[in-house]
Design an enzyme around this catalytic site. Structure first.
Site, short mmCIF file in Angstrom:
data_model
loop_
_atom_site.label_atom_id
_atom_site.label_comp_id
_atom_site.label_asym_id
_atom_site.label_seq_id
_atom_site.Cartn_x
_atom_site.Cartn_y
_atom_site.Cartn_z
N PRO A 1 31.86 35.73 40.25
CG PRO A 1 32.12 38.17 39.65
CD PRO A 1 32.70 37.08 40.49
CD GLU A 2 31.87 30.49 37.23
OE1 GLU A 2 31.18 29.55 36.61
OE2 GLU A 2 32.50 30.02 38.16
NE ARG B 1 40.18 38.16 46.04
CZ ARG B 1 39.78 36.92 46.14
NH1 ARG B 1 40.13 36.13 45.14
NH2 ARG B 1 39.40 36.42 47.40
NE ARG C 1 38.76 25.63 19.82
CZ ARG C 1 38.48 26.72 20.65
NH1 ARG C 1 39.40 26.80 21.71
NH2 ARG C 1 38.02 27.72 20.01
#
Length: 289
Positions: A2-3, A118, A164
């Site tokens: 799931p994103e 999990r 970054r």
DNA sequence: CAAGGCTCCTGATAGC
DNA sequence: TGCTATCAGGAGCCTT
């Protein structure tokens, strides 16, 4: 896994099926499912019992449901991890093998079940960030807004990305920079943007950064449109992956299959203890670091 | 402080 | 047949 799109489907399901209902009873069947609850499973159940659930909110891959009746600012917070599902089930349905938490309601209607093989996911009852009008729970205050959030700042993201000192896929997966993107949609966005996953973020031009963000937003929006159709009545989502299988993926999971742009076989590379899928022709390896 | 790596967890699958 | 190794991977936590 799931994103953002999958979690948004779940959020809508919760808003439709559990909002306004009062919790009668809570069962925690696996302690790991509530490991983020500092005082443990009994405290989790006690804090939830008797409250009325509000309308589910989401930031990135996190969900939270405001609770009425516990004093202001408490929420049931959840993350699905890799395999978590929130199911709205009739009590007559036999317990799922990996059922971890069950909520029963005073109206006697369908139960809310948290199922997670999990056990990377979890639930907790938590207070809101002090003075936050959106009621964001404290433990997700560090999570960045996601690209479907109207208050996401595109310009600030592009600037932060370029500032970054890391590589572009790492940055996409950094939930404190942009939330909701996981391994699948990162690979898809990079394929669409024709960028290699190891491209240093500092070498991206401002237009490239903007395009990458646009592609991430587009692919997740398209996935959400597909996932939304598979969700109907009994379940918050149908299978816990809520339709992402039916999305046409261009890169993820397509090793050896032809690139849909140029026909070159898609390659899979070991990357940070997982995989990256990319087209070796469209997404060139950077020359140097 | 930023960046990167380790670890949690279980089942499917491959290889010997 | 039955064992071991590998892979799936989000995010908290720890080290550098």
């Amino acid at each position: 896994m799931p994103e953002l799109p999958e979690v948004e489907v779940v959020r809508r399901g919760l808003a439709n099926w559990v909002a306004g209902r009062t919790v009668a009873d809570v069962q925690v069947l696996h302690p790991r499912a509530v490991r983020r609850q500092p005082a443990g499973a009994e405290d989790f159940a006690a804090r939830l019992t008797g409250t009325t659930l509000g309308s589910a909110q989401r930031r990135g891959k996190y969900l939270w449901v405001p609770l009425d009746g516990t004093g202001a600012g408490f929420s049931l917070i959840g993350h699905l991890g890799m395999s978590g599902q929130l199911l709205v089930q009739d009590a007559s349905v036999p317990d799922e093998t990996y059922l971890r938490v069950r909520l029963r309601f005073e109206d006697g209607g369908r139960e809310l079940r948290f199922v997670d093989q999990r056990t990377f996911g979890g639930l907790a009852v938590e207070e809101a960030e002090d003075g936050d009008p959106e009621g964001t729970p404290v433990s997700i205050a560090h999570i960045a807004r996601d690209p479907l959030d109207p208050r996401f700042d595109d310009g600030a993201f592009a600037a932060a990305l370029r500032a970054r000192r890391t590589t572009v896929k790492r940055a996409l997966l950094d939930q404190t920079l942009i939330s909701g993107v996981g391994n699948i949609y990162a690979d898809e966005a990079l394929w669409r943007a024709k960028l290699h996953y190891d491209r240093p973020t500092a070498t991206l031009t401002r237009p490239q950064a903007a395009l990458l963000l646009g592609h991430a937003r587009e692919v997740m929006t398209a996935a959400l449109a597909v996932g939304g159709t598979s969700f109907d009545s009994l379940y918050v989502n149908v299978n816990g992956e809520s339709g992402y299988f039916s999305l046409d993926l261009d890169a993820y999971g397509r090793e050896h299959e032809p690139c849909r742009r140029c026909g070159t076989p898609i390659r899979r590379a070991a990357w940070m203890n997982r995989s990256s899928y990319f087209c070796p022709r469209c997404q060139r390896v950077p020359r140097s670091r």
